[in-house]
Design a protein around this motif. Structure first.
Motif, mmCIF file in Angstrom:
data_model
loop_
_atom_site.group_PDB
_atom_site.id
_atom_site.type_symbol
_atom_site.label_atom_id
_atom_site.label_comp_id
_atom_site.label_asym_id
_atom_site.label_seq_id
_atom_site.Cartn_x
_atom_site.Cartn_y
_atom_site.Cartn_z
ATOM 1 N N ARG A 1 0.835 -1.210 0.000
ATOM 2 C CA ARG A 1 0.000 0.000 0.000
ATOM 3 C C ARG A 1 0.876 1.269 0.000
ATOM 4 O O ARG A 1 1.747 1.436 0.834
ATOM 5 N N ASP A 2 0.649 2.123 -0.994
ATOM 6 C CA ASP A 2 1.358 3.413 -1.146
ATOM 7 C C ASP A 2 2.871 3.271 -1.290
ATOM 8 O O ASP A 2 3.626 4.218 -1.002
ATOM 9 N N ALA A 3 3.325 2.088 -1.717
ATOM 10 C CA ALA A 3 4.780 1.874 -1.809
ATOM 11 C C ALA A 3 5.379 2.697 -2.952
ATOM 12 O O ALA A 3 4.805 2.794 -4.036
ATOM 13 N N ASP A 4 6.558 3.274 -2.664
ATOM 14 C CA ASP A 4 7.312 3.951 -3.718
ATOM 15 C C ASP A 4 8.114 2.931 -4.515
ATOM 16 O O ASP A 4 8.496 3.193 -5.650
ATOM 17 N N LEU A 5 8.386 1.798 -3.876
ATOM 18 C CA LEU A 5 9.194 0.757 -4.519
ATOM 19 C C LEU A 5 8.802 -0.589 -3.912
ATOM 20 O O LEU A 5 8.591 -0.693 -2.701
ATOM 21 N N LEU A 6 8.738 -1.588 -4.781
ATOM 22 C CA LEU A 6 8.400 -2.940 -4.322
ATOM 23 C C LEU A 6 9.612 -3.848 -4.533
ATOM 24 O O LEU A 6 10.233 -3.818 -5.597
ATOM 25 N N LEU A 7 9.952 -4.634 -3.506
ATOM 26 C CA LEU A 7 11.054 -5.596 -3.630
ATOM 27 C C LEU A 7 10.489 -7.010 -3.561
ATOM 28 O O LEU A 7 9.903 -7.383 -2.538
ATOM 29 N N HIS A 8 10.678 -7.759 -4.630
ATOM 30 C CA HIS A 8 10.230 -9.156 -4.664
ATOM 31 C C HIS A 8 11.452 -10.013 -4.334
ATOM 32 O O HIS A 8 12.343 -10.201 -5.170
ATOM 33 N N LEU A 9 11.509 -10.523 -3.076
ATOM 34 C CA LEU A 9 12.742 -11.169 -2.595
ATOM 35 C C LEU A 9 12.491 -12.622 -2.193
ATOM 36 O O LEU A 9 13.172 -13.153 -1.307
ATOM 37 N N THR A 10 11.526 -13.265 -2.801
ATOM 38 C CA THR A 10 11.129 -14.603 -2.381
ATOM 39 C C THR A 10 10.734 -15.438 -3.588
ATOM 40 O O THR A 10 10.411 -14.896 -4.634
ATOM 41 N N GLU A 11 10.757 -16.754 -3.407
ATOM 42 C CA GLU A 11 10.298 -17.629 -4.493
ATOM 43 C C GLU A 11 8.932 -18.237 -4.217
ATOM 44 O O GLU A 11 8.503 -19.130 -4.947
ATOM 45 N N TRP A 12 8.245 -17.772 -3.130
ATOM 46 C CA TRP A 12 6.875 -18.256 -2.919
ATOM 47 C C TRP A 12 6.060 -17.941 -4.175
ATOM 48 O O TRP A 12 6.001 -16.775 -4.593
ATOM 49 N N PRO A 13 5.365 -18.925 -4.753
ATOM 50 C CA PRO A 13 4.633 -18.657 -5.999
ATOM 51 C C PRO A 13 3.473 -17.690 -5.837
ATOM 52 O O PRO A 13 3.082 -17.042 -6.799
ATOM 53 N N GLU A 14 2.901 -17.544 -4.616
ATOM 54 C CA GLU A 14 1.687 -16.717 -4.477
ATOM 55 C C GLU A 14 1.915 -15.267 -4.927
ATOM 56 O O GLU A 14 0.985 -14.614 -5.387
ATOM 57 N N PHE A 15 3.156 -14.783 -4.827
ATOM 58 C CA PHE A 15 3.413 -13.396 -5.213
ATOM 59 C C PHE A 15 3.330 -13.206 -6.727
ATOM 60 O O PHE A 15 3.097 -12.113 -7.212
ATOM 61 N N ARG A 16 3.555 -14.310 -7.434
ATOM 62 C CA ARG A 16 3.513 -14.208 -8.898
ATOM 63 C C ARG A 16 2.071 -14.253 -9.416
ATOM 64 O O ARG A 16 1.822 -14.074 -10.585
ATOM 65 N N LEU A 17 1.122 -14.545 -8.495
ATOM 66 C CA LEU A 17 -0.280 -14.642 -8.899
ATOM 67 C C LEU A 17 -1.057 -13.372 -8.558
ATOM 68 O O LEU A 17 -2.255 -13.283 -8.799
ATOM 69 N N VAL A 18 -0.355 -12.384 -7.978
ATOM 70 C CA VAL A 18 -1.037 -11.138 -7.592
ATOM 71 C C VAL A 18 -1.608 -10.454 -8.837
ATOM 72 O O VAL A 18 -0.982 -10.442 -9.899
ATOM 73 N N ASP A 19 -2.821 -9.907 -8.697
ATOM 74 C CA ASP A 19 -3.483 -9.194 -9.787
ATOM 75 C C ASP A 19 -2.735 -7.874 -10.025
ATOM 76 O O ASP A 19 -2.751 -6.975 -9.176
ATOM 77 N N LEU A 20 -2.095 -7.762 -11.181
ATOM 78 C CA LEU A 20 -1.250 -6.589 -11.436
ATOM 79 C C LEU A 20 -2.067 -5.302 -11.548
ATOM 80 O O LEU A 20 -1.566 -4.224 -11.237
ATOM 81 N N GLY A 21 -3.331 -5.454 -11.958
ATOM 82 C CA GLY A 21 -4.211 -4.272 -12.030
ATOM 83 C C GLY A 21 -4.446 -3.713 -10.629
ATOM 84 O O GLY A 21 -4.266 -2.510 -10.376
ATOM 85 N N VAL A 22 -4.832 -4.596 -9.708
ATOM 86 C CA VAL A 22 -5.101 -4.170 -8.327
ATOM 87 C C VAL A 22 -3.817 -3.651 -7.686
ATOM 88 O O VAL A 22 -3.809 -2.600 -7.029
ATOM 89 N N LEU A 23 -2.724 -4.358 -7.911
ATOM 90 C CA LEU A 23 -1.447 -3.953 -7.319
ATOM 91 C C LEU A 23 -1.047 -2.554 -7.805
ATOM 92 O O LEU A 23 -0.596 -1.717 -7.031
#
Ligand code: UDX
Length: 436
Positions: free
Chosen positions: A380-402
């Protein structure tokens, strides 16, 4: 057959439950009352897929019990597995073997006739020989022996790796010890699991060499990733291409924020330290670089984040996805993701972390960071997002909502696992490690 498992952490709890699964009567010895009571009630005090079911089943069936008494353990077991931890020493790079020593000192006076003590902990070469002599002193006249049987389990796959290992290694000093181990592991050997029978020193060295090799492979690809960045190449394609060569193999060639956890970092340092004691430090000094390259990945991400945010991270909101050192784990020991989150926080960023399993363990280690209950809440309100994990659930996030959740569509993919094109198509600036 009755066996004891001394030390019921990741290794011991998994070994105890798995040996009960093989049909043995198992007594776990755990001196930490909190851990012991949790295990005795069928609850695993950490996250490991499949382990809690196995533990609960065998606690209920009575095949698996726990105690804090070495006297009871000595009277109960014919084979005693030593599974205590060997963390990095506080005053140096070497392994702290005091828990292994204490386990053997406490158990040895209670050993029964013909008992076999089997070390599974990762120890500096020479430890087994020293402990065998100590057992002979402390347990005279009972014909007890020592063997070394290193464990190669990976967190997240601990049960699978214990019940279906790639290989078994028996470091023994007698034919009798070899026979006891062959009989004990017969259900696993029946599935054509290879076994290497060797001396104590080789068995001890096999374990640290395996971990040093894996660490070297990761640091190799991370070094090449930096060259790819400088030259405009793509380390993922490169790893795919060299990985097709059977002699190289694709596994452990994932470039990114590097290795962490309770084993690889401390094992390469302990190996280096022991090599120094043995007078062969120069030969192994490349492990220093393996360690340095690994740690540099963390500062590289901090630098990239700083550049992406215009020269300073102070007062920026940064979302960190992932806190454990790897997926399917809540273990944050030497976690690259948490180290990066901490460094950014210390530079004045407002860091919000989310991990599917490791929020609590991360909070205990780094209480000053903010922990969110979901990937989207962290962002929420992030200036920058760091994807630092291999959990697959993060790759399923709705990019529109994000995209509507964050303030800036800026992402660093520290594990090179995002579909970079899909993110770019959704308007994101994507920065990988070693990728164009
Ligand atoms: C390791 C060994 O694999 C295991 O055999 C030994 O018994 C204990 O140490 P583990 O610590 O559970 O197991 O983790 P592992 O799966 O080896 O991963 C270690 C680290 O390397 C993780 O942080 C992982 O994210 C990282 N890694 C792994 C990479 O950065 N790139 C890769 O290609 C592979």
């Amino acid at each position: 057959m009755k066996v004891t498992v001394i030390g019921c952490g990741y290794l011991g709890a998994t070994h105890a439950a798995s040996m009960a699964e093989l049909g043995y009567d198992v007594l776990g010895v755990e001196i930490d009352s909190g851990k012991r009571e949790s295990l005795a009630s069928g609850k695993v005090p950490f996250y490991e897929p499949g382990l809690e079911d196995l533990l609960a089943t065998h606690v209920a069936s009575g095949k698996l019990r726990f105690t804090d008494s070495f006297e009871e353990a000595g009277a109960f077991g014919e084979i005693h597995f030593v599974c205590v931890g060997t963390p990095q020493r506080h005053d140096g790079l070497g392994a702290d073997v005091r828990y292994v020593d204490a386990a053997v000192e406490s158990l040895a006076p209670h050993l029964g006739e013909g008992a076999l003590v089997v070390g599974k902990s990762t120890v500096p070469v020479g430890t087994a020989e020293r402990l065998a002599a100590r057992i002979a002193e402390l347990a005279p006249g009972v014909d007890a022996e020592l063997a070394w049987n290193p464990e190669f389990l990976r967190e997240g796959f601990a049960v699978e790796d214990t019940l279906r290992p790639d290989r078994l290694v028996f470091g023994v000093a007698s034919d009798r010890s070899e026979k006891v181990l062959r009989d004990f592991y017969a259900p696993i050997l029946a599935t054509e699991t290879p076994v290497v029978v060797t001396d104590f020193a080789t068995a001890e060295l096999v374990k640290v060499s395996a971990n040093a090799f894996l660490a070297t492979k990761i640091s190799f690809i991370n070094a090449v990733a930096e060259v790819c960045e400088a030259a405009g190449g793509d380390v993922v394609d490169l790893a795919d291409a060299i990985g097709h060569d059977d002699r190289i193999g694709r596994k452990f060639l994932n470039a990114g924020i590097g290795f962490g956890g309770g084993c690889l970092p401390k094992d390469i340092r302990a190996f280096l330290s022991r090599a120094g004691e043995l007078g062969v430090e120069d030969t192994m000094s490349f492990l220093r670089q393996v360690d340095d390259i690994n740690l540099r990945q963390r500062s590289r991400v901090v630098q990239i984040a700083t550049t992406m945010l215009g020269g300073s991270v102070a007062r920026s909101r940064i979302a960190v996805w992932g806190a454990a050192f790897k997926p399917e784990s809540d273990d944050v020991r030497d976690s690259p993701a948490l180290s990066i989150a901490g460094q950014l926080h210390l530079r004045g960023a407002l860091v919000s972390v989310y991990d599917p399993k490791a929020n609590d363990t991360a909070r205990a280690m780094f209480p000053t960071l903010d922990y969110a209950e979901s990937a989207l809440l962290a962002a929420r309100d992030a200036d920058l997002l760091l994807h630092l994990t291999e959990w697959p659930e993060f790759r399923l996030v709705d990019l529109g909502v994000l995209g509507e959740t964050v303030r800036n569509k800026l992402v660093i993919d520290g594990r090179n696992k995002l579909d970079a094109q899909a993110w770019r198509d959704a308007g994101w600036t994507v920065r990988g490690l070693g990728r164009p």
